[in-house]
Every structure is written in C-alpha cells, then in structure tokens.
Write a protein that holds these residues in place. Structure first.
Motif, PDB file in Angstrom:
ATOM      1  N   THR A 134       0.840  -1.199   0.000  1.00  0.00           N
ATOM      2  CA  THR A 134       0.000   0.000   0.000  1.00  0.00           C
ATOM      3  C   THR A 134       0.871   1.244   0.000  1.00  0.00           C
ATOM      4  N   THR A 135       0.312   2.321  -0.506  1.00  0.00           N
ATOM      5  CA  THR A 135       0.952   3.640  -0.413  1.00  0.00           C
ATOM      6  C   THR A 135       0.169   4.549   0.525  1.00  0.00           C
ATOM      7  N   GLN A 136      -0.908   4.026   1.100  1.00  0.00           N
ATOM      8  CA  GLN A 136      -1.720   4.848   1.991  1.00  0.00           C
ATOM      9  C   GLN A 136      -0.969   5.153   3.289  1.00  0.00           C
ATOM     10  N   LEU A 137      -1.348   6.255   3.913  1.00  0.00           N
ATOM     11  CA  LEU A 137      -0.766   6.678   5.171  1.00  0.00           C
ATOM     12  C   LEU A 137      -1.791   6.547   6.284  1.00  0.00           C
ATOM     13  N   SER A 138      -1.302   6.548   7.506  1.00  0.00           N
ATOM     14  CA  SER A 138      -2.184   6.641   8.667  1.00  0.00           C
ATOM     15  C   SER A 138      -2.018   7.982   9.367  1.00  0.00           C
ATOM     16  N   ALA A 139      -0.894   8.644   9.094  1.00  0.00           N
ATOM     17  CA  ALA A 139      -0.640   9.960   9.676  1.00  0.00           C
ATOM     18  C   ALA A 139       0.498  10.614   8.929  1.00  0.00           C
ATOM     19  N   LEU A 140       0.609  11.920   9.101  1.00  0.00           N
ATOM     20  CA  LEU A 140       1.763  12.652   8.620  1.00  0.00           C
ATOM     21  C   LEU A 140       2.528  13.184   9.827  1.00  0.00           C
ATOM     22  N   HIS A 141       3.826  12.939   9.859  1.00  0.00           N
ATOM     23  CA  HIS A 141       4.690  13.512  10.875  1.00  0.00           C
ATOM     24  C   HIS A 141       5.250  14.828  10.329  1.00  0.00           C
ATOM     25  N   VAL A 142       4.952  15.901  10.986  1.00  0.00           N
ATOM     26  CA  VAL A 142       5.433  17.206  10.543  1.00  0.00           C
ATOM     27  C   VAL A 142       6.438  17.736  11.561  1.00  0.00           C
ATOM     28  N   ASP A 143       7.621  18.088  11.093  1.00  0.00           N
ATOM     29  CA  ASP A 143       8.648  18.705  11.932  1.00  0.00           C
ATOM     30  C   ASP A 143       8.714  20.191  11.605  1.00  0.00           C
ATOM     31  N   VAL A 144       8.892  21.010  12.622  1.00  0.00           N
ATOM     32  CA  VAL A 144       8.919  22.454  12.431  1.00  0.00           C
ATOM     33  C   VAL A 144      10.353  22.961  12.492  1.00  0.00           C
ATOM     34  N   VAL A 145      10.539  24.133  11.955  1.00  0.00           N
ATOM     35  CA  VAL A 145      11.848  24.777  11.972  1.00  0.00           C
ATOM     36  C   VAL A 145      12.237  25.069  13.424  1.00  0.00           C
ATOM     37  N   PRO A 146      13.490  24.787  13.813  1.00  0.00           N
ATOM     38  CA  PRO A 146      13.904  25.060  15.195  1.00  0.00           C
ATOM     39  C   PRO A 146      13.623  26.498  15.596  1.00  0.00           C
ATOM     40  N   GLY A 147      13.098  26.656  16.801  1.00  0.00           N
ATOM     41  CA  GLY A 147      12.787  27.976  17.320  1.00  0.00           C
ATOM     42  C   GLY A 147      11.386  28.456  17.009  1.00  0.00           C
ATOM     43  N   VAL A 148      10.677  27.735  16.142  1.00  0.00           N
ATOM     44  CA  VAL A 148       9.308  28.120  15.773  1.00  0.00           C
ATOM     45  C   VAL A 148       8.323  27.349  16.641  1.00  0.00           C
ATOM     46  N   SER A 149       7.255  27.997  17.067  1.00  0.00           N
ATOM     47  CA  SER A 149       6.259  27.377  17.930  1.00  0.00           C
ATOM     48  C   SER A 149       5.462  26.319  17.163  1.00  0.00           C
ATOM     49  N   SER A 150       5.432  25.097  17.713  1.00  0.00           N
ATOM     50  CA  SER A 150       4.645  24.020  17.087  1.00  0.00           C
ATOM     51  C   SER A 150       3.165  24.355  17.092  1.00  0.00           C
ATOM     52  N   ALA A 151       2.705  25.007  18.152  1.00  0.00           N
ATOM     53  CA  ALA A 151       1.284  25.351  18.248  1.00  0.00           C
ATOM     54  C   ALA A 151       0.885  26.324  17.142  1.00  0.00           C
ATOM     55  N   LYS A 152       1.735  27.318  16.872  1.00  0.00           N
ATOM     56  CA  LYS A 152       1.418  28.291  15.817  1.00  0.00           C
ATOM     57  C   LYS A 152       1.425  27.633  14.449  1.00  0.00           C
ATOM     58  N   VAL A 153       2.402  26.755  14.202  1.00  0.00           N
ATOM     59  CA  VAL A 153       2.451  26.065  12.916  1.00  0.00           C
ATOM     60  C   VAL A 153       1.236  25.155  12.745  1.00  0.00           C
ATOM     61  N   ALA A 154       0.823  24.470  13.834  1.00  0.00           N
ATOM     62  CA  ALA A 154      -0.347  23.591  13.765  1.00  0.00           C
ATOM     63  C   ALA A 154      -1.603  24.386  13.414  1.00  0.00           C
ATOM     64  N   LYS A 155      -1.737  25.572  14.000  1.00  0.00           N
ATOM     65  CA  LYS A 155      -2.897  26.416  13.673  1.00  0.00           C
ATOM     66  C   LYS A 155      -2.857  26.855  12.219  1.00  0.00           C
TER      67      LYS A 155
END
Length: 839
Positions: free
Chosen positions: A656-677
């Motif tokens: 399969t090529t289907q996914l169950s989730a995407l793992h997203v990494d953010v640029v160091p120093g950037v807020s994960s909460a802001k990127v998620a929004k």
C-alpha cells in the motif's frame, strides 16, 4: 426451641446491637456491590461484542476476510459460490469512518451488504432483502445515534471516509424493535453498491460470509483456503469475538482482581463489625445453656442472624451494584473502540446474581459463626492462663509470618496468582496485628511511667484488659485494612499509569505535529487515508514547516490477537520506545528498525511465535514478508500486543501507499502550536483531518489509556469511601458499647474530661499502630498488585514505592479517625453515673 421463639429472640436482640448490625450490613453490601458490578461490566463488555458479531454473521459459519483495510476484489465471490457444500455466500464491506450531523461527529463502522447478506439471518440489514432498496443510496443509523447527532429522516448525512467526504440521505432510523440491543452500537448500515461508491471502493469488499451445508464445514474451509488469494484469510465467522476477548482480557482480569480485593475488604469490614457483637452473642449462648437449651438451639439462632444479615446485605449490594454498573462501570474502555465497534448495553445474567448473592450470604455466615466456634463446643471453654495465651499469640504470629512468606513466593514466582497472594497478605496483617498492638501498648506503658495523669493510665488499663480484646481488635483491624487497601490499590494504579504514560510519550514524541484522520476511534492512528499528495502540497507553503514524513499503522490479526502495528518514518528520533524494551539493546534495535527488515514484538506476541531477539519470523501481512526480531517490548498499552517496524517496510508488507498519519517537523525555534494552527487554516475547517501538536496528541493518548484504567480508579475511590464509612461506624459502635463502663467509672470520681481524654488516647494509639501496620503491608501489596498487573495485562508498569501516598493516607485516615471519635467520645463521656452499669 420453636421457630417462633427463635424469631422473637432475634427481634428483641436486634435493638441492642442495631449500630453494629448496620455496620456489618454495610460491609457485606459494599463487597457484594463491587463483585456484582464487576461481573455485570465484564459480561456486558464481551456480550456487547458477541451481539454485534452475531448480528452481522447470522447463520454463517465461515468467512473469507481481508488482512488489510483495502479489501479484495469482489470477483472472488463468484469463485466462492462455486465451492461444493456452500448454501449461502454474502459479500460485506466494512469501513471505518465518521458520521457528522448538526450536533457533532461520531466514529462509526460502516457495514454494507446486499440482499444475500440479509438472508443469512443476521440482525442487521433486515430491510435490504428487496433488490430495489439494495440499490438506493441511503444510510440507516441506530435511532439513539441519529438523535444525538441531530439527524432526521431524509436529511443529508456527512460521511467521512479516508480524506473523502460524501453526503448521503438518512434512509432509516433503526429502533430497538428493529435490531434489539444492537441499537447502542456505533454502526452505520448501507446497501453494498452505494457504499462502495461513497467510499470509492468500487468492486471491492472486506469479507465474504459463508453458510455451509450441515456437516460440510471442514470440506468447505479446505476448499476456500485453496482458492483464497494472497492477503486473504479463511477463518471462523465469529473470529472477531475471540479477538475481542483477547483484547478485553486485561481489563476484565484487572477489574475482577481489584473488585475481588475490594470485596475481601468489604467482608473484613463486616467481620470486624460482627466482632463487636461477639460479647453479646456469648452472653446469649450462655443464657440459652442455663435455660436448658442444647447447642443446636444456639446454632439455629446464630444461623438466623447470619442468613438475615447475609440476605439483606446481598440484596442491598445487588441494588447498589446495579447502580454502579449503570453509572460508574457503564462506559466501555475507550482503547477498545480503536479496533472494535462496541456498544454500551448492560447484560445481567442469572449467574452474576447467584455469585454475588451467594458471596454475600457466605461472608455473613463466616462472620457470625467463626468467632463463635469455641462457645458452640459441647463443653464451655476454660479461661486460658497468661502463659497459654502467650503461647497462642506466638503461634498466631508465626502463622502470620508463614502468610508473608507465601506472599513473597507468589510475588517472586507466580504473580498471576495475585488474588491468593492478597488473601495471604491480608491474613498476615490480621494475624500479626495483635502482636504489633501488644508491642505498642508495652512501649506506651514505658512512655507514660513518669507521667502523672489519670487519662493515660485509664487508657493503658483498658488496652491491657482481656475483656476488651475483641473490641480492640475490631477497631484496629478496620483501620489497618482501610489503609492497607487504599495504599495497595492506589500504588499499583499509579505504577500502571506511569508505565502507560511513558509508552504514549515515546510513541507520540516522534513528530512536532501529527496530522491524522479525525475521530475518537482513531487515537492510535490506524485509519488509513490515500490522498497524501494533496496534503504534502498544502504543507509546502506553510511557514515554519521543515519536513513532512509518512507514518503508517493498522491492526493485524495474528492468530487470536488483533495486534497494533506501528510504523514510524525511518528517520524518527524514537523509532523504538526505549523505555518499553524488555529484551534487547535499545540503541541497536532502533538502528536495525531504521535500516529495515527488522521488527520489535510485544512479549505476548514473541511468546506466541516462540521468538526472541535475532530470530526470524514471517508476518501474516497482506503480502507476507520475513523479518528478524530486533527487540521484545511491553504491549505499548494495547493489550493484545504491538509490532514496530519502519514505514517503508510496512508499505512493502501491506502492499500500500496509503498513510495513517503525517509527521510534521517544524523549523527550530518556531512554535509548534502556531504552525499547527496555520496548517489547520490551510486545510480548512471542514476537512476530516485532525492537526495537533505532539503535546496535544500525547495528552489525548494519555486520556485513552487512562480510560482503560477508569474502572480501577473508580474501585479505588469506592474502597476509600467504604473504608471511611466503616471507620465511622466501627468507632461509633465501640463508643456506644463503652457507655456503661464510663458510667461506672464516674461513680469512682473520674471526670468527664478525664474519661474523654482516655478514650481519645486509647483510640489514637490503636488506630495509629494499626494504620502504620496497614501502610507497611499496603506498600508490599502494591508490589504484589503491580507485578500481577504487569503479568496479567502485559501493560508497561513502572514501579515506584508509594511512600508519599502511604504517608499521606496514614496521616489523613488516622487524623480523621481520631477527630471523628472525639465528638462522639465527648458525648459518651457525658453519660450519667450509674453504679449498676458496672455489673
């Protein structure tokens, strides 16, 4: 003695010991309630899944089932129907998704079939026998679900499957008279062809249910295995029930273990309460003998006491247990909904009633008759000398040490026999308690030697009195058991919670942001979606996003186990949860998983496959593939066990090529909460995808695993409440019995303050010693229960001595108990002087 006389004596004597009888009644009722509630909860849990499976399976005996969510080509149905000995074969499509209405979203299992499916005799799809209805594009929902979502007939229903969203009218609201208890299940019913169109699975099904001719099951199964393509299994039609029982086993066993322990505590509370009435019963038997009645009359009278107490206590316990099962144990453990569409109906069997009531009556008979066995002998017992009493005390203490030794052996070699270990540990506490109290009194005697005060002397005299030993033991045993149970259950619960939290942190810490399919049932990220290219394109322009990597996961039936398959991206920092490894090197295991061709197995799976680190196994994935075992782990919070491999190996083994989730990494120093929004705004508010930070996902994972422990939390609270009630009632009963003695002491010139102070000192010494012993034994009980939970459930358990918990419980219960005895003690000390009371 005539029966009428026995009933008359019982009624007259009940007035003089009403408080003690009510306490005993409370203890029995609490014990019966916990046993009954646990039995109903466990029966309902498995019964719910059994009813769902039978509603779908009907008269089918076999099934041809896909190993993965993608299903298989429906053309296989033609080959199946050609097999000799098959009376009926029906295709079924099962897809996980969400139903959305004006009032919210609900995770559901979409079950679709054609008229042949309905003819199998299952409860579901009774209205799709008509071929014209089978082609209509409409959904049928259980009425309670439709009502909770605010959906009415004919109204478009938003159905989310994969990243696709479809709108289909509500064609039926199924009532209880249509599908029985299955009305409580989160299931959406649909005709096959329209469901295939909505889910974009045209020409594919996930199961074919087969009804074989009588006596042809074995031949049909053999023929089906010959024609089954790769990635398709042939198994029993009700195989899901076995898989569910395996998944629910830890919850059922741990609930039963804690409930039985709590019931034992309830019985001991009742036993302690009955001990307060032993002097009265002794005088009764003595009076009966003087009146010329034989031992049979005494036994009949005491047996009436026991039966009335047991029957009333059991009935009250069943009523209380019924409410507990409705309002406290009613919720289905959330983690099970990740792999099974289970409902919430209650199933009460006559066996549950019989066991609970029988346990209550048996506990009552033991509580009433055991303390009286010596006076029921043909000859009245002689007054034992102090030397003989000392020898007897040493023998009792020796028996307590033997019980401790037995508990130690169980902890070391047979933690699965935890209930026996708890019984032995409780007996050890009760058998050693008199020696501990005797030692405390001697220390107290030395301490007050230079003190010139009446109150400590009065307290010492009462504590040394042989006549008050029964009352003293009853009070101290209640305090000791209360602290023992609270510390043991609370400590083991905390150990299990720490282990599950560590597992969740390790798994969810592989990405700064997770993007998954929405729905409570997808907390473990097992629902696949295929339109990943569009998501990657959308993330490309979001500020702060450094990278996005595919995560894959699902459930796989491995024998009777529905195991959780976890496949993080190759470059993940925590490919293997290091804190969960039980055999193997964490660093080497992570390196091997990243390289590919290696997996980790939970201990239960490794035992099933008889494999360990370095061994080669073959996974029964849709495209079977050989792997080597990198390490053996805990079950990572999923009872049937888990398998960890990298996402690329998963794609090859599941084809399969289907996914169950995407793992997203953010640029160091950037807020994960802001990127998620920001990602949420790009995807839009109506997307079926959920965007959350690692912290948010971990907290949701915590909530899921702790939901599986909810019953243990509730039982812990009930034990603490029962302990408090028992302490109040026991002390109240003890003080009430002391009133005649206090009245006699006043004749000798002792003041109210002196008598009250003596009562408080005596109670503080007794309860302080007993609660200290209970805390020490509770810490040992924590070790036993934690080892048992780890062995029985396979969950990760991180042991940490509950010293702070034990100290707090000890201090609180002792302080509250002494405070509670102060007020009634003051009232009792105000009794009028009465010379005749000393007689």
């Amino acid at each position: 003695m005539r029966p009428s006389n026995i009933f008359y004596l019982y009624r007259v004597r009940l007035r003089s010991r009403l408080v003690q009888e009510l306490l005993a009644l409370t203890g029995i009722a609490v014990g019966v309630a916990l046993v009954f509630a646990a039995l109903v909860a466990n029966t309902s849990l498995t019964g719910s899944m059994r009813e769902l499976t039978e509603g779908i399976v009907g008269q089918a005996s076999l099934q041809v089932a896909s190993r993965g969510p993608e299903g298989f080509d429906q053309q296989l149905l033609r080959e199946v129907r050609k097999v000799d000995g098959i009376a009926q074969a029906a295709p079924v499509l099962e897809v996980r998704g969400n139903v959305v209405g004006p009032n919210g979203r609900r995770s559901v299992l979409v079950v679709a079939g054609d008229p042949t499916f309905a003819r199998l005799g299952g409860t579901f799809l009774p209205d799709f026998n008509d071929p014209r209805l089978g082609r209509q594009r409409a959904l049928a929902l259980p009425a309670p679900m439709a009502a909770s979502l605010g959906l009415s007939l004919g109204q478009p229903v938003r159905l989310e499957v994969d990243t696709r969203v479809g709108h289909t009218p509500l064609g039926a609201r199924l009532q209880e008279e249509d599908i029985g208890d299955l009305v409580d299940h989160p299931v959406v019913l649909a005709p096959l062809e329209p469901a295939q169109m909505v889910t974009q699975m045209e020409g594919r099904v996930t199961r074919i249910f087969v009804k074989a001719d009588p006596g042809e099951e074995a031949a049909v199964e053999t023929a089906l295995r010959r024609i089954a393509p790769e990635g398709v299994d042939v198994k029993s039609a009700d195989a899901d029930i076995t898989a569910f029982e395996q998944a629910a086993y830890p919850t059922n066993q741990s609930t039963a273990l804690f409930s039985m322990f709590s019931a034992l505590v309830g019985f001991l509370f009742a036993f302690s309460a009955v001990l307060l009435t032993v002097p009265q019963r002794r005088r009764l038997v003595a009076d009966l003998r003087m009146a010329g009645h034989d031992a049979g009359a005494s036994v009949a009278l005491l047996l009436l006491d026991a039966l009335v107490l047991g029957a009333v206590g059991a009935l009250l316990g069943v009523a209380l247990g019924d409410q507990l099962s409705r309002h406290l144990f009613e919720s289905t453990p959330g983690y099970l909904s990740s792999a099974f569409a289970i409902g919430s109906q209650r199933i009460v069997t006559w066996q549950s009633l019989a066991i609970a009531i029988g346990a209550g009556v048996l506990a009552s008979c033991l509580a009433v008759l055991v303390p009286m066995r010596d006076i029921l002998a043909r000859r009245p017992p002689r007054r034992t000398s102090r030397k003989a009493a000392s020898r007897s005390g040493h023998r009792v203490a020796g028996a307590g040490c033997v019980c401790l030794a037995g508990t130690t052996l169980i902890v070391a070699f047979a933690p699965g026999a935890a209930l026996l270990g708890i019984v032995l540990l409780t007996l050890g506490l009760l058998l050693l308690l008199p020696l501990l109290l005797k030692g405390a009194v001697r220390v107290f005697e030395v301490m007050i030697a230079p003190v010139r005060s009446v109150s400590p002397t009065l307290a010492k005299i009462e504590l040394q009195s042989r006549e008050s030993q029964t009352r003293t033991f009853a009070l101290s045993a209640t305090g000791a058991i209360a602290v023992f149970a609270t510390v043991a259950i609370g400590g083991a619960h905390a150990d299990l919670e720490r282990g599950l939290d560590a597992s969740a942190r390790d798994i969810d810490g592989n990405a700064d942001i997770w993007i998954t399919f929405q729905g409570q049932a997808n907390t473990l990220a097992t629902t696949p979606f295929g339109d990943a290219a569009q998501l990657f394109e959308a993330l490309r322009d979001v500020p702060g996003v450094r990278s996005a990597r595919p995560y894959r996961g699902s459930f796989l039936d491995l024998g009777d186990h529905r195991v959780w398959v976890i496949a993080p991206p190759k470059g993940s920092e925590r490919l293997v949860p290091a804190s969960q490894i039980k055999a193997g090197d964490p660093v080497l295991a992570a390196s091997r998983i990243g390289t590919g061709g290696w997996v980790t197995l939970s201990e239960s799976i490794a035992d099933e496959l008889e494999a360990g680190p370095g061994d080669r196994i073959e996974l029964p994935s849709p495209r079977p593939k050989a792997f080597r075992v990198a390490a053996v782990t805990t079950n990572l919070g999923w009872p049937p066990g888990a398998i960890v491999l990298n996402a690329d190996d998963y794609a090859a083994a599941w084809d399969t090529t289907q996914l169950s989730a995407l793992h997203v990494d953010v640029v160091p120093g950037v807020s994960s909460a802001k990127v998620a929004k920001a990602i949420g705004r790009v995807l839009g508010p109506r997307t079926p995808m959920l965007v959350e930070t690692a912290r948010q996902r971990t907290e949701r994972h915590y909530a899921l695993t702790r939901d599986g422990l909810s019953r243990l939390t509730q039982i812990s609270a009930l034990v603490l409440i029962a302990a408090a009630l028992a302490m109040v009632a026991t002390m109240g009963g003890m003080i009430w019995q002391r009133r005649p003695i206090l009245a006699a002491l006043k004749v000798h010139g002792y003041s109210q303050r002196e008598l009250w102070s003596a009562l408080v000192i005596e109670s503080a010494l007794l309860l302080g010693t007993a609660c200290l012993a209970g805390a020490a034994f509770g810490l040992y009980g924590q070790v036993l229960l934690s080892r048992a939970l780890e062995t029985i459930t396979g969950f990760p358990v991180f042991y940490a001595t509950a010293g702070l918990t034990a100290t707090l419980v000890l201090a609180v219960i002792t302080a509250v108990a002494v405070a509670m005895i102060a007020v009634p003690g003051w009232l009792a000390a105000r009794v009028r002087a009465a010379p005749s009371a000393a007689q």
